[in-house]
Design an enzyme around this catalytic site. Sequence first.
Site, PDB file in Angstrom:
ATOM      1  N   ARG A   1       0.823  -1.224   0.000  1.00 50.95           N
ATOM      2  CA  ARG A   1       0.000   0.000   0.000  1.00 50.95           C
ATOM      3  C   ARG A   1       0.856   1.272   0.000  1.00 50.95           C
ATOM      4  NH1 ARG A   1      -3.324  -3.545  -0.711  1.00 50.95           N
ATOM      5  NH2 ARG A   1      -5.441  -3.606   0.164  1.00 50.95           N
TER       6      ARG A   1
ATOM      7  N   SER B   1     -10.912  -0.490   3.122  1.00 54.85           N
ATOM      8  CA  SER B   1     -10.125  -0.618   4.352  1.00 54.85           C
ATOM      9  C   SER B   1      -9.719   0.766   4.833  1.00 54.85           C
ATOM     10  CB  SER B   1      -8.832  -1.394   4.093  1.00 54.85           C
ATOM     11  OG  SER B   1      -9.091  -2.696   3.709  1.00 54.85           O
TER      12      SER B   1
ATOM     13  N   GLU C   1      -5.046   3.843   6.189  1.00 55.55           N
ATOM     14  CA  GLU C   1      -4.710   3.642   4.779  1.00 55.55           C
ATOM     15  C   GLU C   1      -5.276   4.805   3.964  1.00 55.55           C
ATOM     16  OE1 GLU C   1      -6.586   1.199   1.399  1.00 55.55           O
ATOM     17  OE2 GLU C   1      -5.714  -0.276   2.738  1.00 55.55           O
TER      18      GLU C   1
HETATM   19  N1  EPU Z   1     -11.158 -10.690  10.209  1.00 53.43           N
HETATM   20  C1  EPU Z   1     -11.897 -10.776  11.360  1.00 53.43           C
HETATM   21  N2  EPU Z   1     -12.909  -9.870  11.570  1.00 53.43           N
HETATM   22  C2  EPU Z   1     -13.184  -8.896  10.655  1.00 53.43           C
HETATM   23  C3  EPU Z   1     -12.424  -8.797   9.487  1.00 53.43           C
HETATM   24  C4  EPU Z   1     -11.410  -9.708   9.276  1.00 53.43           C
HETATM   25  O1  EPU Z   1     -11.675 -11.642  12.194  1.00 53.43           O
HETATM   26  O2  EPU Z   1     -14.121  -8.109  10.909  1.00 53.43           O
HETATM   27  C5  EPU Z   1     -10.110 -11.691   9.952  1.00 53.43           C
HETATM   28  C6  EPU Z   1     -10.508 -12.594   8.799  1.00 53.43           C
HETATM   29  O3  EPU Z   1     -11.247 -13.694   9.229  1.00 53.43           O
HETATM   30  C7  EPU Z   1      -9.176 -13.010   8.242  1.00 53.43           C
HETATM   31  C8  EPU Z   1      -8.313 -11.789   8.484  1.00 53.43           C
HETATM   32  O4  EPU Z   1      -8.931 -11.044   9.514  1.00 53.43           O
HETATM   33  O5  EPU Z   1      -8.650 -14.073   8.963  1.00 53.43           O
HETATM   34  C9  EPU Z   1      -8.116 -10.948   7.256  1.00 53.43           C
HETATM   35  O6  EPU Z   1      -9.344 -10.441   6.805  1.00 53.43           O
HETATM   36  P1  EPU Z   1      -9.749 -10.287   5.258  1.00 53.43           P
HETATM   37  O7  EPU Z   1      -9.196 -11.387   4.446  1.00 53.43           O
HETATM   38  O8  EPU Z   1     -11.207 -10.034   5.194  1.00 53.43           O
HETATM   39  O9  EPU Z   1      -9.125  -8.918   4.832  1.00 53.43           O
HETATM   40  P2  EPU Z   1      -7.682  -8.313   4.992  1.00 53.43           P
HETATM   41  O10 EPU Z   1      -6.588  -9.233   4.655  1.00 53.43           O
HETATM   42  O11 EPU Z   1      -7.550  -7.695   6.320  1.00 53.43           O
HETATM   43  C10 EPU Z   1      -6.972  -7.142   2.813  1.00 53.43           C
HETATM   44  C11 EPU Z   1      -7.055  -5.791   2.168  1.00 53.43           C
HETATM   45  C12 EPU Z   1      -8.382  -5.577   1.461  1.00 53.43           C
HETATM   46  C13 EPU Z   1      -8.564  -6.704   0.467  1.00 53.43           C
HETATM   47  C14 EPU Z   1      -8.528  -8.040   1.219  1.00 53.43           C
HETATM   48  C15 EPU Z   1      -8.654  -9.216   0.297  1.00 53.43           C
HETATM   49  C16 EPU Z   1      -5.685  -4.336   3.534  1.00 53.43           C
HETATM   50  C17 EPU Z   1      -5.678  -3.235   4.533  1.00 53.43           C
HETATM   51  N3  EPU Z   1      -6.878  -4.749   3.157  1.00 53.43           N
HETATM   52  O12 EPU Z   1      -7.853  -7.161   3.899  1.00 53.43           O
HETATM   53  O13 EPU Z   1      -8.279  -4.361   0.749  1.00 53.43           O
HETATM   54  O14 EPU Z   1      -9.766  -6.576  -0.273  1.00 53.43           O
HETATM   55  O15 EPU Z   1      -7.282  -8.167   1.908  1.00 53.43           O
HETATM   56  O16 EPU Z   1      -7.459  -9.424  -0.353  1.00 53.43           O
HETATM   57  O17 EPU Z   1      -4.633  -4.776   3.113  1.00 53.43           O
HETATM   58  C18 EPU Z   1      -8.772  -2.029   0.700  1.00 53.43           C
HETATM   59  O18 EPU Z   1      -7.552  -1.831   0.664  1.00 53.43           O
HETATM   60  O19 EPU Z   1      -9.597  -1.079   0.696  1.00 53.43           O
HETATM   61  C19 EPU Z   1      -9.272  -3.391   0.819  1.00 53.43           C
HETATM   62  C20 EPU Z   1     -10.564  -3.664   0.960  1.00 53.43           C
END
Ligand code: EPU
Length: 337
Positions: A164, A236, A333
């Site tokens: 990012r 995010s 972010e």
């Molecule tokens: N989780 C929770 N509770 C929640 C949300 C997430 O326990 O309310 C846990 C999930 O179960 C999982 C972990 O946290 O084990 C990661 O969550 P998730 O895969 O939903 O998303 P992320 O990895 O945190 C990132 C990007 C998103 C992108 C997704 C999918 C960042 C900050 N965010 O989220 O990007 O869509 O992966 O690849 O890197 C964005 O940048 O606007 C965005 C939406």
Amino acid sequence: MVEKKEGARLKNHNTFGIEATCRCLYTFQNREDLEQLHREGVFDGKWDVLSGGSNILFTGDYDGVLLHPAPGNIEVSGKGGDTVLVRADAGVEWDRFVEYCVDNGYWGAENLSYIPGYVGASPVQNIGAYGSEAKDIIESVELFCVGNASRMVLAAEHCGFGYRSSIFKTTLRGKAIITAVNFRLSTVPSPKLGYGDLRDSVEALGGPTLVNIRQAVTAIRKSKLPEPAELGNAGSFFKNPVVDEKIAATLKKEYPEMPVYPSTEPGLVKLAAGWLIDKAGWKGRSLGPAAVHDRQALVLVNLGGATGRDILALADAVKEAVFGRFGVRLESEVNVY
Ligand code: EPU
């Protein structure tokens, strides 16, 4: 042709749906327009670029000039072997670019389906999802350099891409405007299905074709992330924090179920901000008209009529709660103005 709007209202220019104004909003088509604005002295005062407005939070009126790229074109600029080069203007909607690639059988952008925003913003924060990042397909970035009104093409290896982040957020901030991005795609199938439950969703649709991957990613995003038209948000709000692996190991002892991802830097790992916020008890909670989304704790939403300061107050409360519970500092972010 430059379009000029003095005292423009920005509510429809930011996906949080926050009321704010700027001194003047210029919509530009191309580099010639920027050259003209340069001659008129527009860059002598305070200015910034307002792209799709999907990663921005206005906490008051913007006391300067905003430059907005007009919708542009997508074209194939080169072909050789399995490689296809596609050039897209900064003002092209990101998802229109992804759709173009999928429709034409070009691999590389499909995991980045349904991300809001414009092509011109994609290198700035190196947008990413489902195991892909914009940097994986960016060949070069075309710029208008504000200092001397010149054109520059920056090859991907000089863009300083990280999680990012990029040079456009640091060294080149306030110095250059992205006018177009050149992408390198492939006609050879290369499905990336390793992230979460993407593989199962794609198999359920009949296998890893470009169309199926795009459809599966879009469906997953729609199920977790609120539609800005219905509930103002900027995806995010926080980055996933990158911490020392020793800190992660200590936390893991106390919370064995805590997700830990590898990071590109040695000795460091990435934690899931959504998990930390959820575990800290903030998922679905609100503070006035601002709330933490009830299906994805990474996302802050405008319940209606929130100001940027309302959202910021919530973000601060969330950061404090996560720090209090885990000793981990979350970083925004979203660009806060
Ligand atoms: N989780 C929770 N509770 C929640 C949300 C997430 O326990 O309310 C846990 C999930 O179960 C999982 C972990 O946290 O084990 C990661 O969550 P998730 O895969 O939903 O998303 P992320 O990895 O945190 C990132 C990007 C998103 C992108 C997704 C999918 C960042 C900050 N965010 O989220 O990007 O869509 O992966 O690849 O890197 C964005 O940048 O606007 C965005 C939406």
